[in-house]
Design a protein around this motif. Structure first.
Motif, mmCIF file in Angstrom:
data_model
loop_
_atom_site.group_PDB
_atom_site.id
_atom_site.type_symbol
_atom_site.label_atom_id
_atom_site.label_comp_id
_atom_site.label_asym_id
_atom_site.label_seq_id
_atom_site.Cartn_x
_atom_site.Cartn_y
_atom_site.Cartn_z
ATOM 1 N N ALA A 15 0.978 -1.196 0.007
ATOM 2 C CA ALA A 15 0.139 -0.019 -0.033
ATOM 3 C C ALA A 15 0.794 1.337 -0.026
ATOM 4 C CB ALA A 15 -0.946 -0.050 1.223
ATOM 5 N N ALA A 16 1.813 1.283 0.588
ATOM 6 C CA ALA A 16 3.042 2.288 0.823
ATOM 7 C C ALA A 16 3.483 2.705 -0.513
ATOM 8 C CB ALA A 16 3.855 2.043 1.775
ATOM 9 N N VAL A 17 3.723 1.314 -1.228
ATOM 10 C CA VAL A 17 4.568 1.866 -2.714
ATOM 11 C C VAL A 17 3.256 2.467 -3.576
ATOM 12 C CG1 VAL A 17 5.291 0.363 -4.769
ATOM 13 C CG2 VAL A 17 6.219 -0.207 -2.265
ATOM 14 N N ILE A 21 3.497 5.942 -5.297
ATOM 15 C CA ILE A 21 3.671 6.231 -6.888
ATOM 16 C C ILE A 21 2.426 6.905 -7.259
ATOM 17 C CG2 ILE A 21 3.207 4.864 -8.929
ATOM 18 C CD1 ILE A 21 4.532 2.564 -8.014
ATOM 19 N N ILE A 22 1.012 6.655 -6.886
ATOM 20 C CA ILE A 22 -0.018 7.494 -6.898
ATOM 21 C C ILE A 22 0.240 9.111 -6.763
ATOM 22 C CG2 ILE A 22 -2.463 8.081 -6.712
ATOM 23 C CD1 ILE A 22 -2.725 4.985 -6.751
ATOM 24 N N PHE A 164 11.192 12.214 -7.024
ATOM 25 C CA PHE A 164 12.110 11.433 -5.895
ATOM 26 C C PHE A 164 11.817 11.852 -4.475
ATOM 27 C CE2 PHE A 164 14.883 9.455 -9.191
ATOM 28 C CZ PHE A 164 14.357 8.099 -9.061
ATOM 29 N N ALA A 165 11.886 13.355 -4.651
ATOM 30 C CA ALA A 165 11.397 14.049 -3.284
ATOM 31 C C ALA A 165 10.207 13.866 -2.670
ATOM 32 C CB ALA A 165 11.868 15.453 -3.339
ATOM 33 N N ILE A 169 9.030 11.731 0.689
ATOM 34 C CA ILE A 169 8.461 12.342 1.655
ATOM 35 C C ILE A 169 7.066 11.268 1.952
ATOM 36 C CG2 ILE A 169 6.919 14.373 2.329
ATOM 37 C CD1 ILE A 169 8.870 16.168 0.753
ATOM 38 N N VAL A 170 6.309 10.944 1.050
ATOM 39 C CA VAL A 170 5.205 10.206 1.150
ATOM 40 C C VAL A 170 5.337 8.928 1.879
ATOM 41 C CG1 VAL A 170 3.189 9.227 -0.012
ATOM 42 C CG2 VAL A 170 3.705 11.420 -0.552
ATOM 43 N N GLY A 171 6.601 8.359 1.155
ATOM 44 C CA GLY A 171 7.365 6.981 1.905
ATOM 45 C C GLY A 171 7.362 7.022 3.281
ATOM 46 N N ALA A 172 8.056 8.203 3.609
ATOM 47 C CA ALA A 172 8.522 8.498 5.176
ATOM 48 C C ALA A 172 7.158 8.675 5.914
ATOM 49 C CB ALA A 172 9.252 9.842 5.129
ATOM 50 N N LEU A 173 6.187 9.338 5.434
ATOM 51 C CA LEU A 173 4.913 9.378 6.321
ATOM 52 C C LEU A 173 4.543 8.012 6.430
ATOM 53 C CD1 LEU A 173 3.525 12.815 4.755
ATOM 54 C CD2 LEU A 173 4.575 12.382 6.972
#
Length: 461
Positions: A15-17, A21-22, A164-165, A169-173
């Motif tokens: 779900a994080a991936v 991406i979205i 990438f940034a 950020i989204v992945g870190a959250l």
């Protein structure tokens, strides 16, 4: 299946991936739409301004020297330049002729040669080309300037870095959320373990309701805390009971010893005092002996030597060994002991029969009746001991197997005992993989049923 923590972690990662991406796609589009126009407009303005500067350089230094001046100035490497003569032919080396991001039609070249200014970005916002007329020595030239490949690639790199940034950020959250979901229960359990190490057992973790591995761990932790609390209570009660049981005979011994030291004590009183001291000393001896037996039975090092022997003969000897006690109370016996072979630790089981028979004799009134029988079944044997004594209340028939528990406290003041006999019985029977239960009789007495397997093995504590 989805309740498993492993599956949840995998699903959360997927779900994080997907969310990354979205969100990266839409946020990047949003950033491009808000910042891209301004960036493109800035590039277009720079292209026009720098194009006119290049035009002035060609006018000032001519074709031969302009390239050298460009290489040494601030515009070096920022643009690619194409120069066409009055016939519409490109001037330069073959590799220069092949270079470039765009191709020009003859119509465009001739329009610039005729003095018009060409702006390709007015036709296509993504193509940064400008054409300017130029004259030298009476000859007309068409000067075309475009952004270099490096600048176009830098714009693409900027977009890639931006994507990438956003993804980072989204992945870190998402990871922070997952870490809180996973780590918070573990930190709670760590804190609870530290509290337990300090002797605090009133602990209940709220994560026990979860259905995953952490929930089961928290549930087990709660059960452990509850059991530790019960053990602590039992320990405190045990220490309190031991202290009380030891203090009582010591007080008697001390008091009567002081009485004997006084002068003028009658012979009859002296003998009575000595008898009391002797009885209390024997009581202390039995108490310490029982405590040692229980302590030994609680460990795996207690000797266990099973062998085949005649159970019926052992029971008869136990009854005979107690003859002085039951004879003094004129008790009747009903023995039904068919020949029975059993495998077990003979010494330990003899302690069981002596304790049970001793209790029946102790709490059965004068002239009462005691029956002892053996019931044989396919895989086990039952020893049934029934008396016509004062009985035990229903609510206390399980508690009497606890250490130092006495069902009738007023009764126990009259009878010697420490409340450890039945605890020893229970421990030995369990070690033989058996069971012992108490039942009431219709006549008010008590029936004790000891179940033992024919072939028994030692059970670890």
């Amino acid at each position: 299946m989805i309740k498993s923590l492993y599956v949840r972690v995998v699903l959360f990662y997927m779900a994080a991936v997907l969310v990354g991406i979205i969100s990266t796609y839409f946020l990047t589009l949003l950033m491009i739409s808000s910042l891209g126009d301004r960036y493109v407009a800035r590039l277009q303005n720079e292209l026009l301004e720098d194009g006119r500067s290049i035009q002035e350089l060609y006018r000032k230094f001519g074709i031969e020297r302009a390239d050298d001046e460009l290489k040494e100035g601030r515009l070096s490497g920022k643009y690619e330049i194409k120069l066409y003569d009055g016939d519409g032919k490109m001037i330069g080396k073959e590799e220069d002729k092949r270079a470039g991001l765009f191709t020009l039609s003859g119509e465009v070249v001739h329009s610039v040669l005729n003095g018009e200014t060409f702006k390709n970005f007015e036709l296509s916002p993504t193509e940064f080309v400008v054409g300017l007329p130029y004259e030298e020595a009476g000859k007309r030239y068409a000067l075309f300037i475009e952004l270099s490949e490096q600048r176009v690639e830098s714009f693409g790199s900027l977009l890639l870095i931006l994507a990438f940034a956003i993804n980072l950020i989204v992945g870190a959250l998402m990871i922070l959320i997952a870490a809180r979901y996973l780590v918070k229960p573990l930190l709670g359990m760590k804190s609870a373990a530290e509290r337990m190490a300090k002797g605090e057992f009133d602990i209940e973790l709220k994560w026990a309701k979860r259905k995953d591995e952490l929930g089961r761990l928290a549930h087990s932790f709660n059960e452990m805390a509850s059991q530790m609390s019960e053990l602590e209570t039992m320990r405190q009660n045990f220490v309190s009971n031991v202290s009380h049981e030891i203090q009582s005979p010591l007080t008697s011994i001390s008091g009567f010893s002081k009485a004997l030291q006084q002068s003028g004590v009658a012979e009859e009183d002296r003998i009575r005092y000595l008898s009391i001291i002797q009885n209390e000393s024997e009581r202390l001896s039995r108490l310490s002996d029982n405590l040692l037996k229980l302590a030994s039975l609680d460990t795996s090092n207690h000797p266990f030597e099973p062998r085949d022997y005649e159970l019926d003969e052992q029971l008869r000897k136990a009854v005979v060994a107690c003859e002085p006690q039951w004879t003094a109370k004129s008790l009747e016996w009903d023995l039904r002991l068919p020949k029975t072979m059993i495998r077990g630790d003979e010494d330990q089981l003899n302690q069981v029969w002596v304790n049970l028979i001793g209790n029946s004799i102790k709490f059965t009134p004068d002239g009462g009746r005691i029956s002892l029988s053996i019931m044989k079944y396919t895989e086990h044997v039952e020893v049934v001991l029934s008396d016509t004594g004062i009985g035990i209340p229903i609510g206390e028939r399980v508690k009497v197997f606890e250490r130092f528990y006495k069902a009738d406290h007023s009764r126990n003041k009259m009878k010697s005992g420490s409340g450890l006999g039945l605890a020893i019985v229970k421990k030995i029977v369990i070690k033989h993989r058996g069971d012992v239960v108490l039942k009431g009789n219709s006549n008010g007495g008590t029936t004790v049923i000891v179940s033992l397997p024919f072939q028994t093995k030692f059970q670890e504590p």
